[in-house]
Enzyme design. Structure first.
Site, mmCIF file in Angstrom:
data_model
loop_
_atom_site.group_PDB
_atom_site.id
_atom_site.type_symbol
_atom_site.label_atom_id
_atom_site.label_comp_id
_atom_site.label_asym_id
_atom_site.label_seq_id
_atom_site.Cartn_x
_atom_site.Cartn_y
_atom_site.Cartn_z
ATOM 1 N N GLN A 1 0.828 -1.204 0.000
ATOM 2 C CA GLN A 1 0.000 0.000 0.000
ATOM 3 C C GLN A 1 0.867 1.261 0.000
ATOM 4 O O GLN A 1 0.838 2.032 -0.943
ATOM 5 C CB GLN A 1 -0.953 0.001 1.184
ATOM 6 N N GLY B 1 22.330 1.786 33.774
ATOM 7 C CA GLY B 1 23.305 1.606 32.706
ATOM 8 C C GLY B 1 23.142 0.291 31.971
ATOM 9 O O GLY B 1 23.198 0.236 30.738
ATOM 10 N N GLU C 1 -0.385 1.115 10.331
ATOM 11 C CA GLU C 1 -1.824 0.910 10.525
ATOM 12 C C GLU C 1 -2.503 2.120 11.150
ATOM 13 O O GLU C 1 -3.328 1.987 12.051
ATOM 14 C CB GLU C 1 -2.071 -0.331 11.399
#
Lengths: 643, 643
Positions: free
Chosen positions: A117, A381, A404
């Protein structure tokens, strides 16, 4: 609690069985992933995908089991697109004839498909796509073409190297007229030697965020140079083109597409709770292992999970994981309801269901992406090491905020729905999650009755606070819009504020679904009580975070907001003793978590040390490049060195 | 504006010259980085570091020039630690004798050093370190030892593979007694063959977040098995151990270390504005290139930078980049001031300066880390590609939230300082950035006088709002703390709220420094006006974001807060026409940005397309692994294939 999390005993058993199947199979080993180069990484994933498909066939797994198996394999690959986009697109948009022809091929994987698409220059705006499909009446074919560089299909997963077919979205042109954007089944590669067919250019779009992340997927670029396909490869369930070049609409309602969207977004919400729960599980377990400061008389230091600053960041995320889990479950039932209504041609709840899933998709994915990074920071860390699992989880998860339906665009759709609902209030009773807007008059007047911190531990009080805030924000935006002559201009100008109102509406949905869930029977000793705590944490955390909204709308006094915050602190202390049990109830295997910090056995430091030594740099004491590029510096001979 | 950003014409010219030197030298090419394996990546960085050092020597660059050169090379390398930590540690903590011995060696890079403080089990709490340095009077040596696994030094950059020396922090044990944590110069590797010395185990700790990012650095693990070093390798400027085993304090004030902290954190704030401005530059330029929706009659779509939803996320970050730039400049001045005072034994401003830099380090690094990710999201899907530059920028930047003081720990230090300041108000006049606390009585009473949206365009109104909010929050925390019998317990219980008060205080500092900057002469036509707009954007954005604080403390009414938000929208429209010019004034080369989306020429799509083809997966049409792992699926022969 495990059953409550999984949804039912059966659901727990299926997912548990599949999780263990994957975790115990050495083929699915993941720890070497960050060390692999792109080519090796990709090849390794192809191997895993093939192996998984083999397992699915050999063990005769049903669809649900196969889905979990792929999920626990935990590596994006072409099969995701095949099962979640290509096959559903044909099922949803194909005619009976098309389904009969293509589905058996796809279901046995004789063809592999993707969903093309988005284009290089076009994403959210599907109407803006440039690829054309021009009907040629002479040959009864469509001519697929990429007229510009920006019309190149860009991003579809599995497309670059694996897929043999694609559903391609293109502008339908008949006799020079544009008839909207439609889907076409296009073969991309030869089924003999897998080479791209004539007129088709295919390639990978390059590296993405993280080491593994989505780099195991061949997101692709695709260009057409006048590629011809038979007319019957346009997906024609809703619109048809006849042999004569006539464009027709079938009697299948167009709203069906929205039904599909509701389905897809519903699974995204379910995935959000999974991803967030993984991150929270890692951070919670490690926070119980890690100690820092607070040693008394040389005794052990304090577990960092006991610090309020840690709790106030971690526990709301833990509560959010549960909240998203339940709202996801509820969306699943909403989808079933929508589907049944659609079949009976009842479209009355569709706009509300569509807005609701769009908004919750946006809210849950945004909160999850931020939440994963927050969990990483909560690990100090060591969270920065790949072996913590969190960097890769983040890199893998963040695209959910964009795909989406981009999250801000989604919130603007919700805003449009809310504005419309309010303006229709005179003649139309709002339904479902917008029903509270029908009680807008009292919600505008009432004020919060809370007088003590304990008063906040009351579902009714909480729901009313969230309803009043959402309703007042929506109404105030509608009033502001009224000042503009041109509605669209007003909408554009106020869009940021509208997004805030949408967020308030969506948070209300999540809070009230959580509360409704607690009204149901929940088996297991103490489970309901613990979930209640989480529900209050979720609601009061949001209330504190957005206290500006609650105060500005005048529903709360500063004193009441401050009482909510006090209650929140008390709740954190109540969560603390249950925290580890709560994350254990996600039932995530060490394989799935893939985190040294989040190990079930808590054996963090020795395993971190062990993992470090496996880095390729540790193959030898003297690293590659020392002789060429460091020694000449030390020996003051850089002038003569070849760099 | 370029001069305003750089600080002065000279500063601009210098950084411009160095930027171009690096950008035009093919040895510093960056785009292949994500495709390299770990070994190749480190080797490549070693090559660049050597080339950089060669340039510095050949061109006789000054220290300032060398610093900019290293910055623009833009790859974390051992030289960062050598120049940024190892040498300054010796300069700051070494005796004259030690400096005479070690600095010449280090400055010519005959030795390469790193800074070994953190351990596998210990980070923020330096007093919790486990490595020991035991004095042996018999041999006049210290014995450096790692008694446990968790005492392994862990994280120091340059330690794994390159450094041959380190400043090691360890518990000083003399005569069986603990005498605090001190620094020791320890040789790690042979200067002949670079192999680790006997008793020294050294290695790399493994992969970190991102593809390139900090993986170009050999962050290391280090263990000592009773390694002996001469007594004169303890850094003895402040504390000495005599031959006889006596621990003696010199007359050098211990507060000196705080001076160093102020210095280091000041550079971190400067780096924050650089990193944030890079991300903002990329997102702003791309937002002007990208179009989506809003096409009228088939014309071009709207540039996404014209959407209010984009502006309201992007422009506050643009304003923040400038705000951080100016507060960083001011911190540099503050450091000079502190240094001069320390030289004459004036410690009066030190606690305030220390709290101030700690808080600003925390605030600017947190906002920058989140801001980079927000910029990535503002670039939509394409921001997820490594070629956008943003994933790597995020990955390389985020450790700044943890190193040199974890951000939450630092805000708690600020909170301690604020609480102390408030409790001493009776007899001690607060100085510097806390001077406003001296006016606490009137700040508790005055209320905001703003009546129109324009009323907010007034530095006095903005300042008083931020001062009142910060003062009221600090005072309220003080009052609540007073209710606890044990102040430490109260501090722990309320810590999350204390952190919020600290943030309010630090935001006030940044806003006020921005406003002060605008009171100075700023050359360039229209520059001051544009900066004024940015300053208001920064302040009013914060006011809107934290309106809960402003409303809860009662200084601002909901109506006034809403006027601020109205004004903010107007300001965004004023920033829009200058946005591109504002990011161009950062004067970043395309090389430094390392982003296709942020290219100066805006030629985004063709270059994205071009970059894609360079991925190794595109070496051939049929990818490695296809024949083994996909073909058998398509041909339905998976059963008989070897996986």
């Amino acid at each position: 609690m495990k059953v409550a999390w999984a949804g039912s005993r059966e659901a727990f058993q299926v997912s548990d069985r599949m999780a263990k199947l994957v975790a115990n199979d050495p083929v699915f080993e993941k720890f070497s992933k960050p060390i692999l180069s792109r080519k090796e990484l990709f090849k390794n994933t192809l191997r895993k995908a093939a192996y998984a498909w083999k397992l699915i066939n050999d063990l005769h797994l049903n669809e649900e089991e196969a889905k979990w198996l792929r999920h626990y394999m935990d590596e994006p690959n072409y099969t995701d697109l095949q099962w979640e986009m290509f096959v559903p697109a044909i099922e949803g948009q194909g005619t009976e004839e098309q389904k009969r022809k293509w589905l058996p091929l796809a279901q046995t994987m004789q063809i592999i498909g993707t969903y093309a698409q988005t284009e290089l220059g076009h994403g959210s705006n599907v109407r803006g796509l440039e690829t054309t499909a021009t009907f040629d009446r002479q040959t009864d074919e469509f001519v697929m073409h990429s007229p510009t560089l920006t019309s190149s299909k860009w991003w579809p997963g599995g497309m670059a190297k694996v897929a043999t077919h694609a559903i391609v979205y293109a502008r339908l042109m008949i006799n020079g007229h544009f008839h909207g954007v439609h889907g076409f089944i296009v073969q991309l590669r030869s089924l003999d030697d897998h080479s791209p067919l004539p007129g088709i250019t295919l390639g990978d779009i390059g590296m993405k965020f993280g080491h593994g992340g989505y780099n195991t997927m061949d997101n692709g670029v695709l260009r057409f140079d006048r590629v011809r396909i038979p007319r019957n490869q346009m997906l024609m369930r809703v619109s048809q083109v006849t042999k004569e070049g006539k464009f027709l609409h079938s009697d299948v309602p167009r709203q069906l597409v929205y039904g599909t969207m509701v389905s897809v977004r519903q699974t995204i919400v379910a995935d959000a709770s999974k991803a967030l729960s993984r991150a929270v599980c890692i951070a919670t377990r490690y926070s119980a292992v890690r100690r820092q400061f607070g040693s008394h008389n040389g005794g052990p230091e304090t577990q960092v999970i006991d610090y309020k600053t840690q709790q106030s960041r971690l526990f709301p995320l833990l509560a959010s994981a549960f909240a998203f889990r339940f709202v996801g479950e509820w969306l699943k039932s909403l989808y079933t309801d929508v589907k049944q209504r659609l079949e009976a041609n009842d479209f009355s709840t569709l706009p509300e269901a569509h807005a609701c899933t769009a908004g919750i998709k946006s809210l849950t994915t945004a909160a999850t992406a931020d939440g994963i990074e927050e969990c990483r920071k909560l690990c100090g860390g060591h969270g920065y090491l790949i072996s913590s699992g969190l960097p890769e989880l983040f890199a893998f998860y963040v695209p959910a905020c964009t795909y989406e339906g981009e999250n801000v665009v989604m919130m603007l759709q919700v805003a449009r729905f809310l504005v419309k609902t309010v303006s229709d209030l005179g003649n139309k009773q709002p339904v479902g999650t917008a029903a509270y807007l029908g009680r807008v008059a009292p919600l505008m007047q009432k004020c919060c009755v809370v007088q003590t911190a304990e008063d906040w531990l009351n579902p009714g009080v909480i729901v009313e606070a969230f309803e009043a805030r959402a309703a007042r924000m929506v109404i105030s935006k509608v009033q502001q819009l009224g000042v503009f002559d041109n509605q669209e201009e007003g909408f554009a100008e106020l869009s940021t504020d509208l997004v805030e109102a949408s967020l308030a509406h969506c948070q209300l949905i999540v809070v009230s679904v959580f509360i409704q869930r607690l009204d149901q029977e929940i088996p297991g000793k103490g489970v309901k009580q613990t979930l209640k705590l989480l529900c209050y944490v979720y609601a009061l955390f949001l209330l504190h975070k957005h206290q500006g909204d609650f105060l500005a709308t005048g529903y709360l006094t500063p004193k009441q907001a401050s009482l909510a915050n006090e209650q929140l602190r008390t709740l954190y202390s109540k969560i603390r003793p249950n925290a580890i049990a709560l994350v254990d109830s996600f039932n995530h295997t060490d394989h799935y978590l893939s985190s040294v910090l989040g190990r079930y056995d808590g054996n963090v430091y020795p395993k971190l040390y062990e993992a470090a030594l496996k880095d390729p740099l540790n193959d030898s004491d003297i690293a590659d490049g020392i002789y060429e590029y460091v020694r000449p510096i030390l020996k003051q001979k850089l002038q003569f060195a070849k760099l | 504006m370029k001069v305003a950003w750089a600080g002065s014409r000279e500063a601009f010219q210098l950084s411009d010259r160095m930027a171009k030197l690096v950008a035009n030298d093919p040895a510093f090419e960056k785009f292949t980085r994500p495709m390299l394996g770990r070994k190749e990546l480190l080797k490549n960085t070693l090559r660049k570091a050597a080339h950089g050092w060669k340039l510095i020597v050949d061109l006789r660059l000054t220290e300032e020039e060398a610093k900019w050169l290293r910055l623009f090379i833009d790859e974390p390398a051992y030289t960062d630690l050598h120049w940024g930590m190892f040498i300054p540690a010796i300069e700051g903590q070494g005796t004259e004798e030690q400096k005479n011995k070690w600095l010449p060696l280090a400055q010519k890079m005959q030795i390469i050093g790193c800074y070994a403080q953190t351990e596998l089990g210990h980070g923020s709490n330096v007093q919790g370190l486990e490595t020991t340095a035991t004095f042996d009077p018999q041999t006049d040596e210290f014995i450096i030892d790692s008694p446990t696994l968790t005492s392994s030094k862990w994280w120091p950059g340059g330690l794994g593979k390159v450094s041959n020396h380190a400043v090691v922090y360890a518990r000083l044990i003399v005569g069986g007694k603990f005498h605090g944590v001190h620094g020791f110069i320890v040789q790690l590797r042979s200067l002949d063959d670079h192999s680790p010395l006997p008793g020294v185990t050294v290695g790399d700790i493994g992969m970190k977040f991102g593809n390139g990012a900090y993986n170009t650095m050999d962050n290391g693990v280090l263990r000592f098995d009773h390694v002996r070093i001469p007594r004169n390798q303890m850094l003895m400027r402040v504390t000495q151990v005599t031959k006889e085993g006596k621990v003696v304090q010199s007359d050098v004030p211990r507060q000196l270390i705080y001076g160093t902290m102020v210095y280091v954190r000041q550079t971190i704030v400067a780096d924050a504005s650089k990193a944030l401005s890079r991300a903002v530059c990329i997102a702003t330029r791309y937002s002007a290139v990208r179009r989506q929706f809003g096409s009228r009659n088939g014309g071009p779509e709207t540039q996404v930078i014209d959407y209010k939803t984009q502006q309201s996320r992007l422009f506050p970050l643009l304003a923040s980049a400038y705000a951080f730039r100016f507060v960083g400049e001011w911190l540099k001045w503050l450091y000079m001031d502190v240094k001069q005072r320390l030289a004459v034994n004036d410690f009066s401003t030190l606690p305030e300066a220390h709290a101030c830099t700690a808080g600003l380090k925390s605030l600017t690094t947190s906002v920058t880390a989140d801001g980079i990710e927000e910029c990535r999201k503002l670039c939509g899907g394409h921001g997820y590609l490594v070629s956008s530059g943003l994933p790597e920028l995020f990955a390389v930047y985020i450790p700044a939230c943890t190193y040199e003081g974890d951000n939450v720990v630092l805000l708690l230090q600020v909170a301690r300082f604020l609480v102390k300041t408030v409790s001493e108000l009776g007899y001690k006049k607060p100085v510097g950035t806390t001077a406003y606390m001296g006016r606490v009585a009137s700040l508790m009473q005055n209320n905001c006088a703003v009546q129109t949206a324009e009323g907010w365009l007034n530095p006095g109104a903005v300042m008083e709002a931020f001062e009142s909010r910060a003062a009221r929050m600090a005072v309220r925390c003080g009052q609540r703390l007073a209710k606890y019998e044990n102040p430490e317990e109260g501090f722990a219980e309320l810590s999350a709220d204390l952190v919020e008060a600290s943030v309010a205080h630090c935001q006030l500092i940044i806003v006020s420094k921005f406003i002060e900057k605008l009171q100075q002469d700023i050359p360039g036509k229209g520059v001051k006006q544009t900066l004024e707009v940015l300053c208001y954007v920064y302040a009013l954005f914060l006011l809107h974001k934290h309106q809960g604080d402003f409303l809860a403390t009662g200084y601002v009414t909901p109506k006034q807060a809403s006027l601020a938000n109205d004004q903010l929208r107007t300001l965004y429209s004023k920033v829009r026409p200058n946005a591109i010019a504002l990011v161009d004034s950062f004067n970043y080369t395309d090389h430094y940005l390392g982003s296709i989306l942020g290219r100066y020429d805006g030629n985004v799509y063709p270059k994205l397309y071009e970059a894609a083809w360079k991925d190794p997966l595109n070496d051939s049409d049929i990818v490695d692994g296809f024949h083994e792992y996909v073909q058998p699926i398509l041909k339905q022969k998976l059963r008989t294939s070897k996986l």
